[in-house]
Design a protein around this motif. Structure first.
Motif, PDB file in Angstrom:
ATOM      1  N   ALA A  20       0.839  -1.197   0.000  1.00 26.49           N
ATOM      2  CA  ALA A  20       0.000   0.000   0.000  1.00 26.49           C
ATOM      3  C   ALA A  20       0.871   1.243   0.000  1.00 26.49           C
ATOM      4  O   ALA A  20       1.883   1.297   0.694  1.00 26.49           O
ATOM      5  N   GLN A  21       0.480   2.214  -0.772  1.00 23.93           N
ATOM      6  CA  GLN A  21       1.181   3.492  -0.750  1.00 23.93           C
ATOM      7  C   GLN A  21       0.606   4.387   0.332  1.00 23.93           C
ATOM      8  O   GLN A  21       1.306   5.216   0.891  1.00 23.93           O
ATOM      9  N   ASP A  22      -0.682   4.238   0.588  1.00 29.08           N
ATOM     10  CA  ASP A  22      -1.377   5.065   1.572  1.00 29.08           C
ATOM     11  C   ASP A  22      -2.275   4.173   2.430  1.00 29.08           C
ATOM     12  O   ASP A  22      -2.779   3.157   1.954  1.00 29.08           O
ATOM     13  N   ALA A  23      -2.475   4.578   3.671  1.00 27.89           N
ATOM     14  CA  ALA A  23      -3.366   3.865   4.584  1.00 27.89           C
ATOM     15  C   ALA A  23      -4.018   4.871   5.518  1.00 27.89           C
ATOM     16  O   ALA A  23      -3.449   5.923   5.810  1.00 27.89           O
ATOM     17  N   ILE A  24      -5.221   4.537   5.968  1.00 26.13           N
ATOM     18  CA  ILE A  24      -5.967   5.406   6.884  1.00 26.13           C
ATOM     19  C   ILE A  24      -6.424   4.565   8.067  1.00 26.13           C
ATOM     20  O   ILE A  24      -7.182   3.609   7.884  1.00 26.13           O
ATOM     21  N   PRO A  25      -5.971   4.891   9.280  1.00 27.43           N
ATOM     22  CA  PRO A  25      -6.477   4.185  10.455  1.00 27.43           C
ATOM     23  C   PRO A  25      -7.967   4.495  10.631  1.00 27.43           C
ATOM     24  O   PRO A  25      -8.360   5.660  10.629  1.00 27.43           O
ATOM     25  N   MET A  26      -8.770   3.461  10.762  1.00 31.37           N
ATOM     26  CA  MET A  26     -10.223   3.652  10.860  1.00 31.37           C
ATOM     27  C   MET A  26     -10.649   3.932  12.299  1.00 31.37           C
ATOM     28  O   MET A  26     -10.102   3.370  13.223  1.00 31.37           O
ATOM     29  N   HIS A  27     -11.622   4.752  12.463  1.00 30.33           N
ATOM     30  CA  HIS A  27     -12.224   5.205  13.718  1.00 30.33           C
ATOM     31  C   HIS A  27     -11.208   5.514  14.807  1.00 30.33           C
ATOM     32  O   HIS A  27     -11.470   5.394  15.990  1.00 30.33           O
ATOM     33  N   ASN A  28     -10.051   5.976  14.399  1.00 33.39           N
ATOM     34  CA  ASN A  28      -9.025   6.380  15.353  1.00 33.39           C
ATOM     35  C   ASN A  28      -9.496   7.593  16.134  1.00 33.39           C
ATOM     36  O   ASN A  28      -9.925   8.581  15.556  1.00 33.39           O
ATOM     37  N   GLY A  29      -9.437   7.507  17.462  1.00 37.59           N
ATOM     38  CA  GLY A  29      -9.793   8.639  18.307  1.00 37.59           C
ATOM     39  C   GLY A  29     -11.273   8.966  18.350  1.00 37.59           C
ATOM     40  O   GLY A  29     -11.664   9.975  18.920  1.00 37.59           O
ATOM     41  N   THR A  30     -12.102   8.131  17.742  1.00 31.78           N
ATOM     42  CA  THR A  30     -13.533   8.402  17.702  1.00 31.78           C
ATOM     43  C   THR A  30     -14.203   8.070  19.028  1.00 31.78           C
ATOM     44  O   THR A  30     -15.045   8.810  19.509  1.00 31.78           O
ATOM     45  N   PHE A  31     -13.817   6.936  19.600  1.00 27.18           N
ATOM     46  CA  PHE A  31     -14.360   6.545  20.894  1.00 27.18           C
ATOM     47  C   PHE A  31     -13.351   5.674  21.617  1.00 27.18           C
ATOM     48  O   PHE A  31     -12.489   5.057  21.004  1.00 27.18           O
ATOM     49  N   ARG A  32     -13.446   5.638  22.922  1.00 26.30           N
ATOM     50  CA  ARG A  32     -12.479   4.905  23.740  1.00 26.30           C
ATOM     51  C   ARG A  32     -12.749   3.405  23.620  1.00 26.30           C
ATOM     52  O   ARG A  32     -13.844   2.940  23.879  1.00 26.30           O
ATOM     53  N   LYS A  63      -8.840  13.442  11.426  1.00 27.42           N
ATOM     54  CA  LYS A  63      -9.665  13.841  12.565  1.00 27.42           C
ATOM     55  C   LYS A  63     -11.086  13.368  12.308  1.00 27.42           C
ATOM     56  O   LYS A  63     -11.479  13.140  11.149  1.00 27.42           O
ATOM     57  N   SER A  64     -11.864  13.253  13.356  1.00 26.12           N
ATOM     58  CA  SER A  64     -13.250  12.814  13.230  1.00 26.12           C
ATOM     59  C   SER A  64     -13.987  13.719  12.243  1.00 26.12           C
ATOM     60  O   SER A  64     -13.952  14.944  12.359  1.00 26.12           O
ATOM     61  N   GLY A  65     -14.592  13.117  11.218  1.00 26.45           N
ATOM     62  CA  GLY A  65     -15.324  13.853  10.204  1.00 26.45           C
ATOM     63  C   GLY A  65     -14.496  14.338   9.037  1.00 26.45           C
ATOM     64  O   GLY A  65     -15.030  14.799   8.025  1.00 26.45           O
ATOM     65  N   GLU A  66     -13.181  14.228   9.126  1.00 28.73           N
ATOM     66  CA  GLU A  66     -12.288  14.687   8.076  1.00 28.73           C
ATOM     67  C   GLU A  66     -12.264  13.644   6.941  1.00 28.73           C
ATOM     68  O   GLU A  66     -12.428  12.456   7.163  1.00 28.73           O
ATOM     69  N   SER A  67     -12.029  14.104   5.735  1.00 29.72           N
ATOM     70  CA  SER A  67     -11.920  13.190   4.587  1.00 29.72           C
ATOM     71  C   SER A  67     -10.560  13.380   3.925  1.00 29.72           C
ATOM     72  O   SER A  67      -9.858  14.355   4.160  1.00 29.72           O
ATOM     73  N   TRP A  68     -10.216  12.429   3.071  1.00 35.46           N
ATOM     74  CA  TRP A  68      -8.950  12.472   2.353  1.00 35.46           C
ATOM     75  C   TRP A  68      -9.189  11.876   0.977  1.00 35.46           C
ATOM     76  O   TRP A  68      -9.957  10.923   0.816  1.00 35.46           O
TER      77      TRP A  68
END
Length: 71
Positions: A20-32, A63-68
């Motif tokens: 993978a060239q890019d990756a996005i951690p899912m639901h990071n920091g969204t809830f404990r 960040k929560s709600g941010e897109s890429w």
């Protein structure tokens, strides 16, 4: 949460294994999800990436709600 989630180090290895060239951690920091601090996973991710230097895949921690977009 290891039965349902992978660690930051495992995420880096998975991204490398998948070439993978890019990756996005899912639901990071969204809830404990655990007893660790909310920023700890990102710190561990940054440390795992630093060990690989410039050959590391790019992780986009949103960040929560941010897109890429890949462009």
């Amino acid at each position: 949460m290891e039965r349902a989630h992978i660690s930051p180090e495992q995420a880096v290895r998975a991204a490398e294994d998948l070439h993978a060239q890019d990756a996005i951690p899912m639901h990071n920091g969204t809830f404990r999800l655990s007893d660790e601090g909310m920023n700890e996973p990102v710190q561990h991710l940054q440390a795992a990436l630093a060990l690989r230097g410039t050959s590391a895949p790019r992780f986009h921690v949103l960040k929560s709600g941010e897109s890429w977009s890949a462009g």
